[in-house]
Write an enzyme that holds these catalytic residues in place. Sequence first.
Site, short mmCIF file in Angstrom:
data_model
loop_
_atom_site.label_atom_id
_atom_site.label_comp_id
_atom_site.label_asym_id
_atom_site.label_seq_id
_atom_site.Cartn_x
_atom_site.Cartn_y
_atom_site.Cartn_z
N GLY A 94 50.52 27.76 42.08
CA GLY A 94 51.11 26.94 41.04
C GLY A 94 50.61 25.50 41.11
O GLY A 94 49.67 25.14 40.41
N SER A 190 45.11 31.39 44.26
CA SER A 190 45.20 30.19 43.45
C SER A 190 45.59 28.98 44.30
O SER A 190 44.90 28.67 45.27
CB SER A 190 46.17 30.41 42.29
OG SER A 190 45.95 29.49 41.27
N TYR A 191 46.70 28.27 43.98
CA TYR A 191 47.08 27.12 44.80
C TYR A 191 47.48 27.54 46.22
O TYR A 191 47.62 26.69 47.10
CB TYR A 191 48.21 26.31 44.15
CG TYR A 191 48.33 24.91 44.71
CD1 TYR A 191 47.50 23.90 44.26
CD2 TYR A 191 49.24 24.62 45.72
CE1 TYR A 191 47.58 22.62 44.80
CE2 TYR A 191 49.33 23.35 46.26
CZ TYR A 191 48.49 22.35 45.80
OH TYR A 191 48.56 21.08 46.34
N ASP A 409 37.45 35.09 36.08
CA ASP A 409 38.44 34.01 36.05
C ASP A 409 37.72 32.71 35.72
O ASP A 409 36.81 32.30 36.45
CB ASP A 409 39.12 33.91 37.42
CG ASP A 409 40.08 32.73 37.51
OD1 ASP A 409 40.54 32.25 36.45
OD2 ASP A 409 40.39 32.31 38.64
N HIS A 461 41.89 36.18 37.29
CA HIS A 461 42.52 35.29 38.27
C HIS A 461 43.40 36.05 39.25
O HIS A 461 43.40 35.76 40.45
CB HIS A 461 43.35 34.25 37.52
CG HIS A 461 43.86 33.14 38.36
ND1 HIS A 461 43.03 32.21 38.95
CD2 HIS A 461 45.12 32.78 38.72
CE1 HIS A 461 43.76 31.34 39.63
NE2 HIS A 461 45.03 31.66 39.51
#
Length: 489
Positions: A94, A190-191, A409, A461
């Site tokens: 996020g 991701s994060y 992605d 992603h």
Amino acid sequence: MHSRMGFSTFALCLYMVIFIVSWGVSAWELSPEIKALQEAERVKALPGQPPVKFRQYSGYVTVDESKGKALFYWFFEATHKPADKPLLLWLNGGPGCSSVGFGEAQELGPFLVKAGPTLKFNYYTWNRGTSAANLLFLEAPVGVGFSYSNTTIENPGDNITAWDSHTFLLNWFKRFPQYKYKDFYISGESYAGHYVPQLAEVIFDENKKSTKETYINFKGFIIGNALLDYDTDQTGMIDYAWSHALISDGSYKDIKAKCNFSVLNVTSECNAALSKEYYNLYSMIDMYSLYAPTCPLARPFATASTTTTTQMLNAEASSQPKSISAFELLRKIPAGYDPCIMNYATTYFNLPDVQEALHANVTKLPYAWTLCNLDLNNAWNDTTFTMLPTIKKLIDGGIRVWVFSGDTDGRLPVTSTRYTLNKLGLSIDEDWTPWYNQREVGGWTITYKGLTFLTIRGAGHQVPTFAPKRSLQIIKHFLANKKLPSVPF
């Protein structure tokens, strides 16, 4: 003298083997108190859940009693001989997105949320099979999903997230001591390219001064489509967009001329160059899975149902100061979720009977469960510009590191990850090689000294969503520390 030392070393190793083996037998013979605690968090069945034979548990673990901070977890035993399997933690990014809502319910967990809403068994769940893992999902940091604090969340960011997650693990192992000495791995996307290495570093450092009670048998981590280095992440993001014919030559040249992503702050001229064409892509196509159809549903980070991503970006662009930080720039297009997955999870996890079955929302939070917490994302004030020194430190410390990338992605693209890993300067043990899932090429891989990188062909992603069979193959090979097959089978 030499023979004496040799005998002592042998005796010590023999003792440790005997201890571990004996623990492996006795650890599953739990005390009545521990059994009662675990039984209280046993999930008997969820609304709409298909029948399964493995056990599942969920609930809260307090990480700071003085501030009333508690993190929510959901744990699944392996489907086959859980006592013999490692423990794998999954984290979503996020920052502010839920690993329960994404990782478990839409990607790699046993139960995928479908229309209804109801649950469907995931044949490719990462806890399934003879070489899978016991699977633990954590909603972190405080403020994500069902995790909460009774006081104001101060200074949300990378550092406090890592330490709270470490405290969670220490306390969770007290509740589930049968897993304490199992091989432990961390995974995420991701994060979580920040969350995972940062938690790994805390464990790595704390293990050096730990006691038997606080030691974590940490072996390695694997991260996908990960945010790792603001310079190369942003550079690769723009290069990927141009090379995939998403922006014009003129826009590309303008961004290249006006943006210097190697510095902490970028200019308003750079922001304006990005606003001409690049930002608009996120409202036109699915940048998280380039060739997937778009989704008509509002995105999780929209401030209102009538607010589009384009409107948000344009409003922000018009009010930007002379310069903005790299994190503020990337926050315009939050990482950690696929905007075109149907968000049945939002409805499902807000159902009272679902929350009761999960032992969730026991304090009756004054807000609804959400896939991503926009307020937390906006308040994030501690982010690390590059994770490369941390990753290099862990590699040098003997920690197993795998990085994977779905190659469709556009948000955190394979181009960015390749630029980032090249920055590490690791020597190559085995160069670019295809890997196979039966007769089909699953992607390509390169083995560096201390790190394995692989691509997943045609995946977006959230790799487990787009390539479930291959993602299970990858995690099994990672846990076994085996190379993926380089020939059809």
